[in-house]
Design a protein around this motif. Sequence first.
Motif, PDB file in Angstrom:
ATOM      1  N   ILE A   1       1.975 -21.688 -69.333  1.00 61.72           N
ATOM      2  CA  ILE A   1       1.698 -21.551 -67.898  1.00 61.72           C
ATOM      3  C   ILE A   1       0.616 -20.513 -67.647  1.00 61.72           C
ATOM      4  O   ILE A   1      -0.301 -20.730 -66.855  1.00 61.72           O
ATOM      5  CB  ILE A   1       2.990 -21.183 -67.132  1.00 61.72           C
ATOM      6  N   VAL A   2       0.699 -19.381 -68.333  1.00 64.78           N
ATOM      7  CA  VAL A   2      -0.203 -18.263 -68.048  1.00 64.78           C
ATOM      8  C   VAL A   2      -1.619 -18.544 -68.555  1.00 64.78           C
ATOM      9  O   VAL A   2      -2.607 -18.278 -67.866  1.00 64.78           O
ATOM     10  CB  VAL A   2       0.351 -16.968 -68.670  1.00 64.78           C
ATOM     11  N   GLU A   3      -1.745 -19.089 -69.772  1.00 66.36           N
ATOM     12  CA  GLU A   3      -3.052 -19.391 -70.352  1.00 66.36           C
ATOM     13  C   GLU A   3      -3.198 -20.905 -70.470  1.00 66.36           C
ATOM     14  O   GLU A   3      -3.592 -21.421 -71.514  1.00 66.36           O
ATOM     15  CB  GLU A   3      -3.209 -18.712 -71.716  1.00 66.36           C
ATOM     16  N   ALA A   4      -2.926 -21.598 -69.402  1.00 65.87           N
ATOM     17  CA  ALA A   4      -2.758 -23.046 -69.484  1.00 65.87           C
ATOM     18  C   ALA A   4      -4.058 -23.802 -69.670  1.00 65.87           C
ATOM     19  O   ALA A   4      -4.122 -24.743 -70.467  1.00 65.87           O
ATOM     20  CB  ALA A   4      -2.042 -23.547 -68.229  1.00 65.87           C
ATOM     21  N   TRP A   5      -5.136 -23.400 -68.984  1.00 65.09           N
ATOM     22  CA  TRP A   5      -6.284 -24.274 -68.867  1.00 65.09           C
ATOM     23  C   TRP A   5      -7.483 -23.826 -69.699  1.00 65.09           C
ATOM     24  O   TRP A   5      -8.156 -24.647 -70.311  1.00 65.09           O
ATOM     25  CB  TRP A   5      -6.701 -24.396 -67.393  1.00 65.09           C
ATOM     26  N   ILE A   6      -7.774 -22.544 -69.698  1.00 64.74           N
ATOM     27  CA  ILE A   6      -8.980 -22.033 -70.353  1.00 64.74           C
ATOM     28  C   ILE A   6      -8.581 -20.911 -71.300  1.00 64.74           C
ATOM     29  O   ILE A   6      -7.776 -20.047 -70.931  1.00 64.74           O
ATOM     30  CB  ILE A   6      -9.998 -21.515 -69.311  1.00 64.74           C
ATOM     31  N   PRO A   7      -9.121 -20.887 -72.515  1.00 66.27           N
ATOM     32  CA  PRO A   7      -8.804 -19.783 -73.434  1.00 66.27           C
ATOM     33  C   PRO A   7      -9.210 -18.437 -72.833  1.00 66.27           C
ATOM     34  O   PRO A   7     -10.261 -18.298 -72.212  1.00 66.27           O
ATOM     35  CB  PRO A   7      -9.629 -20.113 -74.690  1.00 66.27           C
ATOM     36  N   ARG A   8      -8.319 -17.449 -73.003  1.00 65.82           N
ATOM     37  CA  ARG A   8      -8.509 -16.069 -72.534  1.00 65.82           C
ATOM     38  C   ARG A   8      -8.550 -15.961 -71.013  1.00 65.82           C
ATOM     39  O   ARG A   8      -8.899 -14.902 -70.465  1.00 65.82           O
ATOM     40  CB  ARG A   8      -9.787 -15.459 -73.115  1.00 65.82           C
ATOM     41  N   LYS A   9      -8.171 -17.010 -70.305  1.00 62.14           N
ATOM     42  CA  LYS A   9      -8.077 -16.971 -68.850  1.00 62.14           C
ATOM     43  C   LYS A   9      -6.600 -16.921 -68.482  1.00 62.14           C
ATOM     44  O   LYS A   9      -5.898 -17.948 -68.526  1.00 62.14           O
ATOM     45  CB  LYS A   9      -8.753 -18.199 -68.238  1.00 62.14           C
ATOM     46  N   TYR A  10      -6.109 -15.728 -68.130  1.00 67.82           N
ATOM     47  CA  TYR A  10      -4.677 -15.517 -67.915  1.00 67.82           C
ATOM     48  C   TYR A  10      -4.394 -15.418 -66.415  1.00 67.82           C
ATOM     49  O   TYR A  10      -5.065 -14.679 -65.695  1.00 67.82           O
ATOM     50  CB  TYR A  10      -4.217 -14.239 -68.619  1.00 67.82           C
ATOM     51  N   GLU A  11      -3.399 -16.166 -65.991  1.00 63.52           N
ATOM     52  CA  GLU A  11      -3.002 -16.190 -64.579  1.00 63.52           C
ATOM     53  C   GLU A  11      -1.573 -15.649 -64.468  1.00 63.52           C
ATOM     54  O   GLU A  11      -0.619 -16.288 -64.919  1.00 63.52           O
ATOM     55  CB  GLU A  11      -3.089 -17.615 -64.039  1.00 63.52           C
ATOM     56  N   TRP A  12      -1.412 -14.454 -63.866  1.00 63.60           N
ATOM     57  CA  TRP A  12      -0.108 -13.784 -63.776  1.00 63.60           C
ATOM     58  C   TRP A  12       0.391 -13.696 -62.340  1.00 63.60           C
ATOM     59  O   TRP A  12       1.375 -12.985 -62.078  1.00 63.60           O
ATOM     60  CB  TRP A  12      -0.210 -12.372 -64.349  1.00 63.60           C
ATOM     61  N   SER A  13      -0.243 -14.370 -61.391  1.00 63.14           N
ATOM     62  CA  SER A  13       0.070 -14.154 -59.975  1.00 63.14           C
ATOM     63  C   SER A  13       1.538 -14.457 -59.667  1.00 63.14           C
ATOM     64  O   SER A  13       2.197 -13.693 -58.956  1.00 63.14           O
ATOM     65  CB  SER A  13      -0.850 -15.005 -59.102  1.00 63.14           C
ATOM     66  N   GLY A  14       2.060 -15.572 -60.168  1.00 60.10           N
ATOM     67  CA  GLY A  14       3.448 -15.914 -59.881  1.00 60.10           C
ATOM     68  C   GLY A  14       4.426 -14.900 -60.427  1.00 60.10           C
ATOM     69  O   GLY A  14       5.406 -14.519 -59.765  1.00 60.10           O
ATOM     70  N   TYR A  15       4.197 -14.421 -61.650  1.00 60.23           N
ATOM     71  CA  TYR A  15       5.083 -13.414 -62.233  1.00 60.23           C
ATOM     72  C   TYR A  15       4.926 -12.074 -61.522  1.00 60.23           C
ATOM     73  O   TYR A  15       5.904 -11.317 -61.398  1.00 60.23           O
ATOM     74  CB  TYR A  15       4.785 -13.265 -63.725  1.00 60.23           C
ATOM     75  N   ARG A  16       3.723 -11.765 -61.022  1.00 61.16           N
ATOM     76  CA  ARG A  16       3.536 -10.532 -60.278  1.00 61.16           C
ATOM     77  C   ARG A  16       4.371 -10.554 -58.996  1.00 61.16           C
ATOM     78  O   ARG A  16       5.018  -9.560 -58.634  1.00 61.16           O
ATOM     79  CB  ARG A  16       2.058 -10.338 -59.961  1.00 61.16           C
ATOM     80  N   ASP A  17       4.370 -11.690 -58.301  1.00 61.40           N
ATOM     81  CA  ASP A  17       5.195 -11.810 -57.090  1.00 61.40           C
ATOM     82  C   ASP A  17       6.676 -11.732 -57.427  1.00 61.40           C
ATOM     83  O   ASP A  17       7.457 -11.096 -56.700  1.00 61.40           O
ATOM     84  CB  ASP A  17       4.884 -13.127 -56.385  1.00 61.40           C
ATOM     85  N   LEU A  18       7.075 -12.364 -58.525  1.00 57.06           N
ATOM     86  CA  LEU A  18       8.486 -12.358 -58.914  1.00 57.06           C
ATOM     87  C   LEU A  18       8.959 -10.947 -59.255  1.00 57.06           C
ATOM     88  O   LEU A  18      10.035 -10.511 -58.814  1.00 57.06           O
ATOM     89  CB  LEU A  18       8.690 -13.289 -60.110  1.00 57.06           C
ATOM     90  N   PHE A  19       8.163 -10.208 -60.020  1.00 59.17           N
ATOM     91  CA  PHE A  19       8.549  -8.844 -60.384  1.00 59.17           C
ATOM     92  C   PHE A  19       8.603  -7.946 -59.149  1.00 59.17           C
ATOM     93  O   PHE A  19       9.422  -7.019 -59.086  1.00 59.17           O
ATOM     94  CB  PHE A  19       7.575  -8.279 -61.407  1.00 59.17           C
ATOM     95  N   GLY A  20       7.731  -8.205 -58.157  1.00 56.90           N
ATOM     96  CA  GLY A  20       7.793  -7.424 -56.926  1.00 56.90           C
ATOM     97  C   GLY A  20       9.096  -7.636 -56.177  1.00 56.90           C
ATOM     98  O   GLY A  20       9.676  -6.676 -55.639  1.00 56.90           O
ATOM     99  N   ILE A  21       9.582  -8.884 -56.137  1.00 56.43           N
ATOM    100  CA  ILE A  21      10.862  -9.156 -55.477  1.00 56.43           C
ATOM    101  C   ILE A  21      12.011  -8.525 -56.254  1.00 56.43           C
ATOM    102  O   ILE A  21      12.950  -7.955 -55.663  1.00 56.43           O
ATOM    103  CB  ILE A  21      11.055 -10.675 -55.328  1.00 56.43           C
ATOM    104  N   ILE A  22      11.969  -8.609 -57.572  1.00 52.98           N
ATOM    105  CA  ILE A  22      13.028  -7.988 -58.381  1.00 52.98           C
ATOM    106  C   ILE A  22      13.061  -6.489 -58.159  1.00 52.98           C
ATOM    107  O   ILE A  22      14.129  -5.865 -58.098  1.00 52.98           O
ATOM    108  CB  ILE A  22      12.807  -8.327 -59.868  1.00 52.98           C
ATOM    109  N   LYS A  23      11.882  -5.887 -58.003  1.00 52.32           N
ATOM    110  CA  LYS A  23      11.815  -4.442 -57.765  1.00 52.32           C
ATOM    111  C   LYS A  23      12.451  -4.068 -56.439  1.00 52.32           C
ATOM    112  O   LYS A  23      13.029  -2.969 -56.298  1.00 52.32           O
ATOM    113  CB  LYS A  23      10.354  -3.995 -57.812  1.00 52.32           C
ATOM    114  N   GLU A  24      12.385  -4.963 -55.436  1.00 53.66           N
ATOM    115  CA  GLU A  24      13.015  -4.688 -54.142  1.00 53.66           C
ATOM    116  C   GLU A  24      14.524  -4.497 -54.284  1.00 53.66           C
ATOM    117  O   GLU A  24      15.121  -3.685 -53.568  1.00 53.66           O
ATOM    118  CB  GLU A  24      12.733  -5.835 -53.175  1.00 53.66           C
ATOM    119  N   PHE A  25      15.136  -5.216 -55.207  1.00 48.84           N
ATOM    120  CA  PHE A  25      16.591  -5.143 -55.388  1.00 48.84           C
ATOM    121  C   PHE A  25      16.979  -4.108 -56.451  1.00 48.84           C
ATOM    122  O   PHE A  25      18.156  -4.009 -56.803  1.00 48.84           O
ATOM    123  CB  PHE A  25      17.139  -6.516 -55.772  1.00 48.84           C
ATOM    124  N   LYS A  26      16.004  -3.358 -56.960  1.00 45.02           N
ATOM    125  CA  LYS A  26      16.271  -2.293 -57.936  1.00 45.02           C
ATOM    126  C   LYS A  26      17.012  -2.819 -59.157  1.00 45.02           C
ATOM    127  O   LYS A  26      17.947  -2.191 -59.666  1.00 45.02           O
ATOM    128  CB  LYS A  26      17.051  -1.153 -57.289  1.00 45.02           C
TER     129      LYS A  26
END
Length: 529
Positions: free
Chosen positions: A258-283
């Motif tokens: 998912i993260v390096e799905a389409w192009i080599p060395r092109k990493y997409e972390w946006s979804g995991y960044r949003d997920l970790f932000g929500i997890i941080k809200e609940f400590k």
Amino acid sequence: MSMKLPDPHPPLGEEEPSPPPQRRPRGFASGPAPSAGAAGPPRRRGEREREREKERTKLRERHRRAITSRMLAGLRQHGNFPLPARADMNDVLAALARAAGWTVHPDGTTFRSSNQPPLPPPPQLGMFQVASGDAPAFINALNSYAIGTPSSLQTDDCLSPSSLDSVVAERSIKTENFGNSSSVNSLNCMDNNQLLRSSAMLAGDYTKTPYIPVYASLPMGIINSHCQLVDPEGVRAELRHLKSLNVDGVVVDCWWGIVEAWIPRKYEWSGYRDLFGIIKEFKLKVQVVLSFHGSGETGSGDMLISLPKWIMEIAKENQDIFFTDREGRRNTECLSWGIDKERVLRGRTGIEVYFDFMRSFHMEFRNLSEEGLISAIEIGLGASGELRYPSFPERMGWKYPGIGEFQCYDRYMQKNLRQSALSRGHLFWARGPDNAGYYNSRPHETGFFCDGGDYDSYYGRFFLNWYSAILINHVDQVLSLAALAFDGAEIVVKNCKPCCRAYSGILQSNKQRWIFSGSENAQEAFYNS
């Protein structure tokens, strides 16, 4: 015109001048010069020794950096020291001096504050010292040491990797002594059980407490194939429910596909960044799983996650990047370990691809690791994320308790096998066994695994040693790079139990805190691993 020739018989007492004396060579040149026929091998041995010394130096430096990182993290977390992100020893000394009541100027001038009375001698606490009654933060920082948590301060930076086992053994002895120490009662007059629980939870060590941390796995479908968080409100509702159950955290799979799905060395972390932000809200804390394999083929969920698309494009022209059985069937769940050192992935090797992914994750979420949100990182090592060959895939017709088949018939594994057989002087050993049965065979039904079978012959021992060495070399390289990418972080490895015994020595040589989570399934009956 006449020329005067030199006199062939000079008179006595008139000898030709001798050449000036040569300076005596020093260093490596001072030894006797090797003969022409023996000049090659000594030089090669010297080069090999220098390469080994370089590797040992790298290991010592990694170990030193890991110790420093844990020391700084402990001071920040347990001592409330405001140390910068890239603190050096001057910052640490200044923080310790200020905690003891001293004044430290930016230019390094340090003196005891004039408006404070002289501090009394600090009371002794085993081998540690408490600064004063006015530094409760520093006292709390020492609570974890009183119950037996090993201290990184006792490790010598100049120790060679081969001598670190003795340090671990010495720490375990001191841990028992601290655990039985009666000086625990003197810390803030706290109750023993209360101090034990609070200190262990601060240090992240629950070995001497009845408390067991609980982590719940989040479903795969919360992040789609474009690395987007599908239902943020649904995730909040799920985390709210988990929080009400007093869980400590959640387990999140970060899929390479998912993260390096389409192009080599092109990493997409946006979804995991949003997920970790929500997890941080609940400590809640997070245990991250870096999954370098595909999923969805064996009933693990409705969402099919394959390897990156650019990897599958390479596979259209070169299917030997996958594990292959004797009949030539490919397993596309993960990459073959035969390409760990082969530059067939758009100019990169398999090991380099894994390292680049781990380094990208660390650079993206380093702040979350420093804040303590990410408590552990699990490294995927093979099929299903486990360190094992994909020798019993259900889509190939395997059923428990079949022994599976060897997966070493891709071009690169066969090349490695040929080189190993040639180095032994038996080129005819460069083949897989032809009597090892099929996926659903039993050991006694084969000529290789039965009692007195070929597994115990010279060829059988050679092949099994080579087959297991490929696995051990893979884990050694991946975990070494993981320790380099996540310096000081806690690394978790998922494995099947038969494999754990096979590479326990490698884990000792890496000197890292590898933690294993075993699996209770048909791997117990897998003999080929």
